[in-house]
Design a protein around this motif. Structure first.
Motif, PDB file in Angstrom:
ATOM      1  N   LEU A 159       0.803  -1.223   0.000  1.00  0.00           N
ATOM      2  CA  LEU A 159       0.000   0.000   0.000  1.00  0.00           C
ATOM      3  C   LEU A 159       0.836   1.274   0.000  1.00  0.00           C
ATOM      4  N   TRP A 160       2.128   1.158   0.344  1.00  0.00           N
ATOM      5  CA  TRP A 160       2.976   2.355   0.446  1.00  0.00           C
ATOM      6  C   TRP A 160       3.917   2.527  -0.739  1.00  0.00           C
ATOM      7  N   ALA A 161       3.851   1.603  -1.707  1.00  0.00           N
ATOM      8  CA  ALA A 161       4.865   1.601  -2.766  1.00  0.00           C
ATOM      9  C   ALA A 161       4.482   2.413  -4.001  1.00  0.00           C
ATOM     10  N   GLY A 162       3.238   2.905  -4.083  1.00  0.00           N
ATOM     11  CA  GLY A 162       2.771   3.579  -5.296  1.00  0.00           C
ATOM     12  C   GLY A 162       3.530   4.831  -5.669  1.00  0.00           C
ATOM     13  N   GLY A 163       4.204   5.459  -4.697  1.00  0.00           N
ATOM     14  CA  GLY A 163       4.947   6.683  -4.964  1.00  0.00           C
ATOM     15  C   GLY A 163       6.077   6.515  -5.962  1.00  0.00           C
ATOM     16  N   HIS A 164       6.506   5.251  -6.206  1.00  0.00           N
ATOM     17  CA  HIS A 164       7.626   5.076  -7.146  1.00  0.00           C
ATOM     18  C   HIS A 164       7.210   5.375  -8.591  1.00  0.00           C
ATOM     19  N   HIS A 165       5.912   5.508  -8.853  1.00  0.00           N
ATOM     20  CA  HIS A 165       5.459   5.911 -10.188  1.00  0.00           C
ATOM     21  C   HIS A 165       5.630   7.410 -10.418  1.00  0.00           C
ATOM     22  N   LEU A 166       5.925   8.135  -9.356  1.00  0.00           N
ATOM     23  CA  LEU A 166       5.949   9.604  -9.439  1.00  0.00           C
ATOM     24  C   LEU A 166       7.315  10.180  -9.090  1.00  0.00           C
TER      25      LEU A 166
END
Length: 492
Positions: free
Chosen positions: A268-275
């Motif tokens: 749930l915390w890994a999505g920031g790597h797309h940005l």
């Protein structure tokens, strides 16, 4: 009469098996077309100038991704749940007219929703948010379908005879709850027709988030759609089907639980790597990278647990093409969940982002892990659902090797193309000017795009073999219940 063996009702499972096969072929046919369209742009007008609007890449790409993710994959999730759920909970759908009604209602509303998605995307109705392109009326329909599935899950759990919940049920529950949360929050939108007093198109809507906030929520959703559609339910499948097909117990039940909670917390915390390198706060980007690397642990915990389940029984891999599918699916899962965290490291992402290496990563996961696991799940289900042996073992083996070659061609061509792109975009001369124009990179990548298309054709060909094998299984040699205890009975 009370001691009579329980007879499971696979009516709804069969319905979703059909939609899995059909939507898989449709979604991947579109994928092959747009792959060749990138290599040979003139294909955009192959059906005439008048239809070029509907056959261009930007119109077809969402149809491809949504048909594979929310058509093929979600249908496979539903099909396997209505099979696995009954068997691990020791309860038949036939015992509850209400749950049977809910299951059939879910299927038909789902099919109507699929039709609405196809028509609306072809017409150009889109929110322009990746994996969340559907406009607000379709979003409402999707929520209804999802709630109906939740009723089926918890309804079966409520009337179960088996006291303990097998690990696969944990993963199916997590899929339901995770997607419900993600979908609701990311798709909060305002229908502009009603908000503006009747001005504009009734289908159009605007996100309730804006700017950086919109991007942050979108990729919190986008990456976790991968988690709760492409990962969690597929693990649910392999934890059931691999032990059943091989006759081996799961190597470590404790490891399966440890990996489960690790995935639930870390993903749930890994999505920031797309940005990375965007206007999102730097601490959030760093957190996305760090949690992505940590994600290797629960992911490999699951994959290693699957492979060690075959400990001492590796001869089955040589003997059974069905076991081959599942073992290679686990292997692709390991590759993909190592590759993703590597790409999330900032220095690597500086080269990889916006390149075809990302596309290669997505497809070695979706084709090798998700695709192979759903294919093998339906192969295992077919003899037990239709009470017939699998029509052809040799056809299944041919499918395995054709599709494996297709996947290898796909991801290796995209790896080379992606790294080539990244290096050419960054190259500069002694004066600091860019060494290559954008069109230079396009010309260099042409052979790799062609190889990607050929790989896609091979995988699609395997899907047609799969569909034919399942179809012929429906009228193959009848089998007795005693033949269905472990390995699937297969014809020549």
């Amino acid at each position: 009469m009370e001691n009579r063996p329980l007879e499971y009702d696979y009516t709804v499972a069969k319905m979703f098996m059909v939609s899995t096969i059909v939507l898989g072929i449709v979604g991947m046919t579109i994928g092959v077309f747009i792959a060749f369209e990138l290599a040979f742009p003139s294909l955009n007008t192959v059906f005439g100038e008048g239809l070029a609007e509907y056959t261009n890449f930007s119109r077809l790409r969402p149809l491809h991704t949504d048909a594979v993710a929310f058509g093929f994959t979600v249908s496979g999730i539903f099909a396997t749940w209505f099979y696995v759920g009954q068997r691990v909970l020791k309860v038949s759908m036939a015992e509850s007219k209400f749950l049977m009604f809910i299951g059939k209602l879910q299927f038909w509303l789902y099919i109507i929703g699929v039709a609405a998605v196809v028509v609306s995307l072809f017409m150009g109705y889109t929110t322009s948010k990746e994996y969340a392109e559907f406009e607000w009326p379709i979003d409402i329909a999707i929520v209804v379908v999802w709630v109906l599935w939740g009723i089926s899950i918890f309804g079966l759990i409520g009337i179960r005879r088996e006291k303990s919940l097998y690990i696969s049920v944990w993963y199916y529950i997590a899929t339901f709850l995770g997607v419900a949360m993600l979908y609701l929050f990311n798709n909060m939108e305002v229908p502009t027709y009603f908000a503006s007093g009747g001005i504009g198109d009734i289908m159009h809507s605007v996100s309730m988030y804006a700017g950086t906030n919109d991007a942050t929520v979108q990729w919190w959703y986008g990456h976790n759609a991968v988690a709760f559609v492409f990962t969690v339910p597929i693990i649910a499948m392999i934890y059931y089907f691999l032990p059943k097909e091989s006759g081996q117990a799961v190597y470590s039940y404790k490891l399966s639980l440890l990996s489960f909670w690790g995935l639930m917390f870390v993903y749930l915390w890994a999505g920031g790597h797309h940005l990375l390198y965007s206007t999102v706060p730097d601490w959030m980007q760093t957190m996305g990278s760090v949690f992505s690397v940590i994600l290797i642990l629960p992911s490999w915990g699951s994959a290693i647990n699957m492979l060690l389940t075959m400990k001492g029984e590796w001869q089955q891999v040589a003997a059974s093409p069905l076991i081959k599918f599942m073992v290679l699916a686990s292997t692709f899962y390991m590759f993909s969940t190592l590759e993703g965290p590597i790409q999330a490291i900032k220095s690597v992402n500086a080269i990889a982002h916006f390149t075809d290496w990302i596309v290669g990563h997505v497809h070695d996961g979706t084709l090798g892990w998700v695709g192979f696991m759903i294919i093998s799940a339906l192969f295992h289900m077919a003899p037990r659902v239709f009470k017939r042996e699998i029509y052809s073992k040799s056809l299944m083996a041919a499918q395995f090797w054709i599709q494996t070659l297709g996947i290898v061609l796909y991801f290796t061509s995209m790896w080379i193309a992606g790294i080539t792109q990244g290096m050419m975009w960054r190259a500069h001369d002694e004066y600091g000017n860019l060494a290559y124009s954008f069109i230079d990179t396009v010309n260099v990548l042409h052979p790799y795009y062609t190889l990607r298309g050929i790989g896609g054709i091979l995988f699609l060909s395997g899907l047609f073999l799969w569909a034919f094998n399942i179809f012929k299984t429906m009228s193959a040699r009848p089998v007795e219940e005693s033949e269905l205890q472990n390995a699937s009975p297969m014809g020549a």
